[in-house]
Design an enzyme around this catalytic site. Sequence first.
Site, mmCIF file in Angstrom:
data_model
loop_
_atom_site.group_PDB
_atom_site.id
_atom_site.type_symbol
_atom_site.label_atom_id
_atom_site.label_comp_id
_atom_site.label_asym_id
_atom_site.label_seq_id
_atom_site.Cartn_x
_atom_site.Cartn_y
_atom_site.Cartn_z
ATOM 1 N N ASP A 98 39.018 38.626 42.333
ATOM 2 C CA ASP A 98 39.143 40.040 42.731
ATOM 3 C C ASP A 98 39.533 40.891 41.523
ATOM 4 O O ASP A 98 39.621 42.123 41.618
ATOM 5 C CB ASP A 98 40.091 40.226 43.922
ATOM 6 N N SER A 99 39.701 40.248 40.356
ATOM 7 C CA SER A 99 39.841 40.999 39.096
ATOM 8 C C SER A 99 38.621 41.877 38.869
ATOM 9 O O SER A 99 38.660 42.810 38.059
ATOM 10 C CB SER A 99 40.019 40.045 37.908
ATOM 11 N N ASP A 147 37.641 34.669 45.662
ATOM 12 C CA ASP A 147 38.974 35.172 46.010
ATOM 13 C C ASP A 147 38.946 35.843 47.373
ATOM 14 O O ASP A 147 38.029 36.620 47.666
ATOM 15 C CB ASP A 147 39.384 36.253 44.984
ATOM 16 N N GLU A 156 49.368 31.530 36.870
ATOM 17 C CA GLU A 156 49.123 32.695 36.008
ATOM 18 C C GLU A 156 50.450 33.217 35.458
ATOM 19 O O GLU A 156 51.409 33.435 36.224
ATOM 20 C CB GLU A 156 48.407 33.791 36.823
HETATM 21 O O1 KIV Z 1 40.948 37.528 40.058
HETATM 22 C C1 KIV Z 1 40.942 36.757 39.083
HETATM 23 O O2 KIV Z 1 40.136 36.863 38.155
HETATM 24 C C2 KIV Z 1 41.940 35.695 39.061
HETATM 25 C C3 KIV Z 1 42.100 34.923 37.788
HETATM 26 C C4 KIV Z 1 42.802 35.751 36.797
HETATM 27 C C5 KIV Z 1 42.768 33.635 37.999
HETATM 28 O O3 KIV Z 1 42.606 35.491 40.019
#
Ligand code: KIV
Length: 280
Positions: A44-45, A83, A180
């Site tokens: 979700d990044s 995610d 993280e």
């Molecule tokens: O959303 C994402 O990209 C993540 C990674 C940073 C592990 O959760």
Amino acid sequence: MRTTILDIQKRKLNGERIPMITAYDYTSAQIADRAGMPMLLVGDSLGMVVAGYTSTLPVTLDEMLYHARAVVRGSQQALVIGDLPFLTYTTIDQAITSAGRMLQEAGVQAVKVEGGAAVTPIVQRLVELGIPVMGHLGFTPQSVSQIGARVQGRQAHTARQLIQDALALEAAGAFAIVLELTPQQLAQAVTARLRIPTIGIGAGAGCDGQVQVWHDLMGLYTDFSPRHSRRYVNLAEAMSQALQSYASDVREGVFPTKEHSASMKDEELQEALRLLDDTD
Ligand code: KIV
């Protein structure tokens, strides 16, 4: 054949480190998949690096589904993990619906949820239903408003809590856990206590694997690079140069050339113009 969660777990047993990268679209998924990346995370990044939000909180399940479908279409051998975004797994029923959509509508092989003891009943139920779940501890971006974007678990009591959370997630059936922004010593201690792999980001080299955000690794930001990432290529610079060359070629009339253009017989054009004159 796609990589399975069992293949990933075997790597820990065999002492093989596991790389993982985020992917948000068909093209990048295809590149990563062909490069042999065993796990692709539709993180979700994407709310931050693709959509330009200041956090992951505004990302919706429908947006995640759209991107996850593209990543699944672009990959053949990688295990794709999607995610579950903010507030889409607040109850067991809601988590089943959200995770079910990720598997059924997007075709991902697993989902990732953030949090420790609070989410273990959810993890347990999803796993019972056949949905592989990856956990996520340490800095959990969906809680940024509460915990801030900083290293987690530096004090004895918070470190102990993190270890307990990791053990609880493992007991609930999580197949792996992202750690993280935790101190490297803590990540190492967690990794040594778990049978399932840990995948670190900003958690040091003692994890079983590492995950990086696509845009950080590719150098797609010109003015920001997190401490925990390494730019393997400066694509922002390469792209900027390509765009300047393209714009200059267009301005100077040297692109496109005949090679880039389709042709027609001259008599067909003449006939078209004659027909046009006749109808005027
Ligand atoms: O959303 C994402 O990209 C993540 C990674 C940073 C592990 O959760």
